[in-house]
Design a protein around this motif. Structure first.
Motif, mmCIF file in Angstrom:
data_model
loop_
_atom_site.group_PDB
_atom_site.id
_atom_site.type_symbol
_atom_site.label_atom_id
_atom_site.label_comp_id
_atom_site.label_asym_id
_atom_site.label_seq_id
_atom_site.Cartn_x
_atom_site.Cartn_y
_atom_site.Cartn_z
ATOM 1 N N UNK A 384 -8.133 -5.776 -14.711
ATOM 2 C CA UNK A 384 -8.757 -4.531 -14.287
ATOM 3 C C UNK A 384 -7.749 -3.414 -14.081
ATOM 4 N N UNK A 385 -8.252 -2.273 -13.607
ATOM 5 C CA UNK A 385 -7.372 -1.112 -13.451
ATOM 6 C C UNK A 385 -7.161 -0.703 -12.007
ATOM 7 N N UNK A 386 -7.856 -1.350 -11.061
ATOM 8 C CA UNK A 386 -7.704 -0.916 -9.674
ATOM 9 C C UNK A 386 -7.952 -2.077 -8.727
ATOM 10 N N UNK A 387 -7.473 -1.902 -7.505
ATOM 11 C CA UNK A 387 -7.714 -2.854 -6.413
ATOM 12 C C UNK A 387 -7.831 -2.045 -5.134
ATOM 13 N N UNK A 388 -9.005 -2.043 -4.553
ATOM 14 C CA UNK A 388 -9.246 -1.279 -3.335
ATOM 15 C C UNK A 388 -9.583 -2.239 -2.207
ATOM 16 N N UNK A 389 -8.835 -2.140 -1.097
ATOM 17 C CA UNK A 389 -9.038 -3.029 0.041
ATOM 18 C C UNK A 389 -8.986 -2.211 1.328
ATOM 19 N N UNK A 390 -9.530 -2.782 2.407
ATOM 20 C CA UNK A 390 -9.490 -2.124 3.699
ATOM 21 C C UNK A 390 -8.079 -2.129 4.274
ATOM 22 N N UNK A 391 -7.414 -3.290 4.191
ATOM 23 C CA UNK A 391 -6.035 -3.418 4.658
ATOM 24 C C UNK A 391 -5.346 -4.459 3.802
ATOM 25 N N UNK A 392 -4.034 -4.548 3.965
ATOM 26 C CA UNK A 392 -3.243 -5.446 3.126
ATOM 27 C C UNK A 392 -2.135 -6.053 3.973
ATOM 28 N N UNK A 393 -1.916 -7.378 3.800
ATOM 29 C CA UNK A 393 -0.884 -8.055 4.566
ATOM 30 C C UNK A 393 -0.023 -8.901 3.639
ATOM 31 N N UNK A 394 1.277 -8.612 3.634
ATOM 32 C CA UNK A 394 2.244 -9.354 2.814
ATOM 33 C C UNK A 394 3.158 -10.125 3.755
ATOM 34 N N UNK A 395 3.307 -11.444 3.511
ATOM 35 C CA UNK A 395 4.174 -12.255 4.370
ATOM 36 C C UNK A 395 5.039 -13.168 3.518
ATOM 37 N N UNK A 396 6.350 -13.060 3.676
ATOM 38 C CA UNK A 396 7.308 -13.941 3.016
ATOM 39 C C UNK A 396 7.206 -13.905 1.497
ATOM 40 N N UNK A 406 -2.627 0.662 -13.432
ATOM 41 C CA UNK A 406 -3.133 -0.096 -12.289
ATOM 42 C C UNK A 406 -3.014 0.743 -11.019
ATOM 43 N N UNK A 407 -4.014 0.659 -10.169
ATOM 44 C CA UNK A 407 -4.019 1.443 -8.935
ATOM 45 C C UNK A 407 -4.362 0.552 -7.755
ATOM 46 N N UNK A 408 -3.551 0.637 -6.715
ATOM 47 C CA UNK A 408 -3.779 -0.069 -5.461
ATOM 48 C C UNK A 408 -4.173 0.953 -4.397
ATOM 49 N N UNK A 409 -5.343 0.749 -3.783
ATOM 50 C CA UNK A 409 -5.808 1.655 -2.734
ATOM 51 C C UNK A 409 -6.055 0.854 -1.467
ATOM 52 N N UNK A 410 -5.379 1.239 -0.372
ATOM 53 C CA UNK A 410 -5.530 0.580 0.924
ATOM 54 C C UNK A 410 -6.098 1.609 1.889
#
Length: 468
Positions: A384-396, A406-410
């Protein structure tokens, strides 16, 4: 109408049934045994046809047999299944609980395959295990693996499983570590299309290998050049490449990771480990990570890990490998909870110039990604071309979203949950860095929402945080 049905372990060894239509739409159904004929019944024609179909189905079911490996070491076709010289055929059930089995040619189309112990070794590129259901579990000693690393002149090996449903339970492991193209030895380049230069350069595959001087694409000294990327992003079937050595007696690089291909039409469940890493740690050129390709209808799992990391090396770390998981996007949307399986194609660490790169992670869409739990490492892309989320958490994990378009929307906040967490959007490089959130190098940093850092904004992929 005449048909033959073979039964095992019943009174009639062979049943020969003749359906002879009569003028009143009835048939005589007879059976023959030891040259005698006995009339069984006069049946309505439609009833007789139904019974005939059921008997044929039953005969096929009865034909399936259970083959249990008797232990010890041997070839799949050696007849070590406790049934004389016989070995599994179409529709049979196979169980391995101990010993070592070498599969050197394609199996029959099995009904089911289950491992609760022992070792299964795939040899040769076209060797394939075919079964309706495949279940791998048991103790930590239960392994599916490959022979040793190979050179270009020898036939390659891979793990290839074709099935409807695949389950990889905790404890057991699919192990293709350092089973790809071989290391360079004593001033010989690493083997494979991404082999590292013979002056202890790292092998490449999904990401480039470390050069033993300068940038990974540096051509001032071809002998010192790190291996370049090759292969497919969406269908990574290739193994990883070896690292180069140096001009010294006994000098060796690292082997590349092997290849694993799971081709399922139904559900793939991963509760354990599938790994195709380069040689763990070497002093000279590290091997690249290998390739893991998983095709399925839906993907599930908890406490699982799929890795194709490059070799760590004192000089010349290997590049990361490639992993792709493709599935039916509509069916995957209904999978709950989302998979908790760690994916990693990390580059190998190096004591010299760290200009090698991570490998690639590819998914059919973002349904497989849990925005509240992102411990993955690699250059991530999806169809796909986009990813829209309410929040994002990256760990390790270290995630880079880099393909153009590609588009990331938080909508709210991005959380980098540890000092090892890192999120980038864009293509990395010394002169034009990616948007970087977390673990930011000390240059041209500017503040974004909630104290996150970003630098080197690029055209192509976009990141929006809290509407900015």
């Amino acid at each position: 109408m005449v048909f033959f049905v073979a039964f095992r372990g019943v009174g009639y060894t062979i049943i020969h049934c003749s359906l002879v239509p009569s003028r009143d739409r009835f048939v005589e159904w007879t059976t023959e045994k030891e040259e005698s004929t006995v009339r069984i019944a006069r049946l309505n024609l439609s009833v007789a046809i139904c019974i005939t179909a059921l008997l044929l189905f039953a005969a096929d079911a009865v034909h399936a047999d259970l083959f249990t490996w008797a232990g010890g070491s041997g070839n799949w076709t050696d007849g070590n299944w406790g049934k004389g010289a016989s070995y599994p055929g179409d529709g049979d059930t196979v169980a391995i609980g101990s010993g070592t089995v070498l599969l050197g040619s394609p199996s029959a189309n099995l009904g089911s395959f289950e491992m609760t112990g022992g070792v299964l070794v795939f040899s040769n590129w076209n060797t394939k295990l075919s079964a309706t259901t495949v279940t791998i579990g048991g103790s930590s000693g239960t392994r599916i693996t490959l022979p040793a690393a190979f050179t270009n002149e020898l036939e390659k090996n891979r793990v290839w499983i074709e099935c409807t449903d695949f389950t990889r339970n905790a404890g057991a492991i699919i192990d293709a570590n350092e089973k790809g193209w071989a290391q360079g030895i004593q001033y010989i380049p690493g083997w494979g299309p991404g082999g590292g230069g013979k002056d202890y350069a790292g092998g490449g595959y999904g990401g480039r290998g470390t050069s033993s001087g300068g940038d990974g694409s540096w051509t001032g000294n071809a002998d010192a050049m790190g291996g370049l990327p090759y292969g497919s992003l969406t269908e990574p079937l290739d193994p990883g490449s070896g690292g180069g050595a140096e001009n010294a007696v006994g000098a060796v690089g690292g082997h590349g990771g092997g290849a694993v291909f799971i081709d399922a039409t139904g559900e793939v469940t991963v509760h354990g480990t599938i790994r195709a890493n380069g040689t763990g740690s070497v002093s000279l050129g590290g091997g690249s990570g290998g390739g893991v390709c998983i095709k399925c209808h839906t993907f599930k799992g908890t406490d699982g890990a799929v890795t194709a990391n490059g070799s760590n090396a004192s000089n010349g770390g290997g590049g990361g490998g490639r992993i792709a998981v493709t599935y039916n996007t509509g069916a995957q949307q209904s999978v709950s909870p989302k998979p908790r399986v760690v994916f990693s194609v990390a580059k190998g660490t190096t004591g010299g110039n760290g200009n090698n790169d991570m490998g690639t992670l590819y998914f059919s869409d973002t349904a497989i990604l849990d925005e509240t739990w992102l411990p993955h490492t690699g250059r991530v892309s999806w169809a796909g071309s986009s990813w829209s989320v309410s929040s994002l958490s990256v760990s390790n994990g270290w995630i880079r979203i880099e393909p153009d378009g590609l588009q990331l929307t938080v909508a709210n906040t991005i959380t980098i949950a540890s000092t090892l967490g890192r999120l980038e959007v864009g293509v990395g490089g010394e002169d034009r860095g990616p948007v970087l959130l977390g673990a930011c190098p000390q240059r041209r940093a500017k503040s974004q929402d909630s104290g996150h850092q970003a630098y080197g904004l690029l055209p192509g992929p976009e990141a929006q945080v809290g509407g900015h």
